[in-house]
Design a protein around this motif. Structure first.
Motif, PDB file in Angstrom:
ATOM      1  N   VAL A   1       0.856  -1.188   0.000  1.00  0.00           N
ATOM      2  CA  VAL A   1       0.000   0.000   0.000  1.00  0.00           C
ATOM      3  C   VAL A   1       0.891   1.236   0.000  1.00  0.00           C
ATOM      4  O   VAL A   1       1.857   1.322   0.777  1.00  0.00           O
ATOM      5  N   LEU A   2       0.587   2.178  -0.880  1.00  0.00           N
ATOM      6  CA  LEU A   2       1.365   3.412  -0.969  1.00  0.00           C
ATOM      7  C   LEU A   2       0.723   4.527  -0.153  1.00  0.00           C
ATOM      8  O   LEU A   2      -0.490   4.737  -0.221  1.00  0.00           O
ATOM      9  N   ALA A   3       1.545   5.251   0.593  1.00  0.00           N
ATOM     10  CA  ALA A   3       1.095   6.446   1.292  1.00  0.00           C
ATOM     11  C   ALA A   3       1.311   7.659   0.391  1.00  0.00           C
ATOM     12  O   ALA A   3       2.020   7.588  -0.634  1.00  0.00           O
ATOM     13  N   ASP A   4       0.706   8.758   0.753  1.00  0.00           N
ATOM     14  CA  ASP A   4       0.858   9.994  -0.012  1.00  0.00           C
ATOM     15  C   ASP A   4       2.335  10.336  -0.182  1.00  0.00           C
ATOM     16  O   ASP A   4       3.092  10.389   0.790  1.00  0.00           O
ATOM     17  N   GLY A   5       2.766  10.541  -1.417  1.00  0.00           N
ATOM     18  CA  GLY A   5       4.149  10.919  -1.700  1.00  0.00           C
ATOM     19  C   GLY A   5       5.093   9.763  -1.926  1.00  0.00           C
ATOM     20  O   GLY A   5       6.231   9.981  -2.379  1.00  0.00           O
ATOM     21  N   GLU A   6       4.673   8.531  -1.647  1.00  0.00           N
ATOM     22  CA  GLU A   6       5.544   7.384  -1.891  1.00  0.00           C
ATOM     23  C   GLU A   6       5.671   7.128  -3.388  1.00  0.00           C
ATOM     24  O   GLU A   6       4.743   7.387  -4.162  1.00  0.00           O
ATOM     25  N   ARG A   7       6.800   6.556  -3.767  1.00  0.00           N
ATOM     26  CA  ARG A   7       7.083   6.348  -5.187  1.00  0.00           C
ATOM     27  C   ARG A   7       7.409   4.886  -5.496  1.00  0.00           C
ATOM     28  O   ARG A   7       7.899   4.154  -4.640  1.00  0.00           O
TER      29      ARG A   7
END
Length: 302
Positions: A138-144
């Motif tokens: 799961v990606l959080a805000d700003g993760e790439r």
């Protein structure tokens, strides 16, 4: 609400090159809720690619769920490249179910929005949630995440759903907006998971960005992002003013009465979805202390 365009203008099962790093494959699920269908995007031009919103899988009674041949079309478009990420903006069933057969065919990880288990309590713009969606990361805000020649950055945009993410192509300034921003229609915000205050904050977040182009999951690309997003925020504020004015001038209303007054000429098949967005506005106004509800009728607080 626009009618569904001529299918010959929106061919399914064929990869269309939109820019050097972006191709589009349209799923065969047009409907009053999905417009021409769900657009799957392939990011990357080299040996590694990402697939965004692989779409529905199978067929059935739910509107917008037809997907015969779509996974095969994605695989054909990818060709010899390796899929290193299967990415979803959110988990409505016209967006994420094909993650599973695509993963089975390629072994690629499912990366992106969180899973969401929620009972659907009303009409949806694009059917119910995909309860079987299971991300590997799961990606959080700003993760790439990145691959051969491309980088995707997650942009958290809750509102349409609480788990909605957009994705920016760092190298080109493109933004994949899922159902958060679309050029053909406003997005339905359906409580309890959909939240109007969160949706407006997410629109402001996109307005403050400098994206070059927006690629939505339904409908044409958006070449004037800030202008369109500003218009969408204005439209939502106008809807809120309509609700307040109706309550001030005509007294308590139930949801169907709001829809009849505010959405004249709307396809009756979409009245339920319109009612969900009205409810989202009313809940937001209730939190502000401006309206209250008794039974099914809403009233202004003086």
């Amino acid at each position: 609400m626009p009618s569904i365009p001529d299918r010959s203008e929106w061919p399914t099962g064929r990869a269309e090159q939109l820019e050097p790093l972006v191709r589009r494959v349209l799923a065969p699920n047009p409907s009053p809720y999905t417009f021409t269908g769900t657009q799957t995007y392939i990011v990357g031009a080299g040996a590694e690619v990402a697939v965004i919103d692989p779409g529905p899988y199978g067929s059935g009674d739910a509107v917008g769920m037809e997907s015969e041949g779509h996974v095969e079309a994605i695989l054909a478009a990818v060709g010899d490249a390796k899929i290193v990420a299967i990415v979803c903006t959110h988990t409505h069933r016209d967006h994420s179910p094909a993650t599973r057969p695509l993963q089975a065919a390629t072994g690629a990880p499912i990366i992106g929005c969180a899973a969401l288990m929620l009972d659907d309590d009303g009409p949806r713009a694009d059917a119910a949630f995909d309860a079987d969606y299971a991300p590997d990361r799961v990606l959080a805000d700003g993760e790439r995440i990145s691959g051969d020649g491309w980088t995707l950055e997650a942009v958290a945009t809750p509102g349409h759903t609480s788990n909605h993410l957009c994705y920016s192509v760092v190298e080109s300034g493109a933004l994949f907006t899922g159902d958060h921003v679309m050029g053909w229609s406003t997005s339905v915000v359906s409580p309890p998971d959909g939240d109007m205050a969160a949706y407006m904050a997410s629109l402001q977040k996109l307005y403050d960005r400098e994206d070059r182009v927006l690629y939505p999951a339904h409908g044409p690309q958006i070449d004037n992002p800030r202008q369109l997003v500003r218009g969408m925020m204005g439209h939502r504020r106008q809807r809120e003013r309509q609700i307040v004015r109706l309550l001030e001038e005509e007294g308590p209303h139930a949801i169907p009465a709001f829809v009849s007054a505010m959405y004249k000429g709307l396809d009756e098949r979409l009245h339920g979805a319109a009612g969900r967005s009205v409810l989202a506005h009313l809940i937001d106004l209730e939190r502000q202390g401006r309206v209250a509800v008794e039974g099914e009728r809403w009233m202004i607080l003086r």
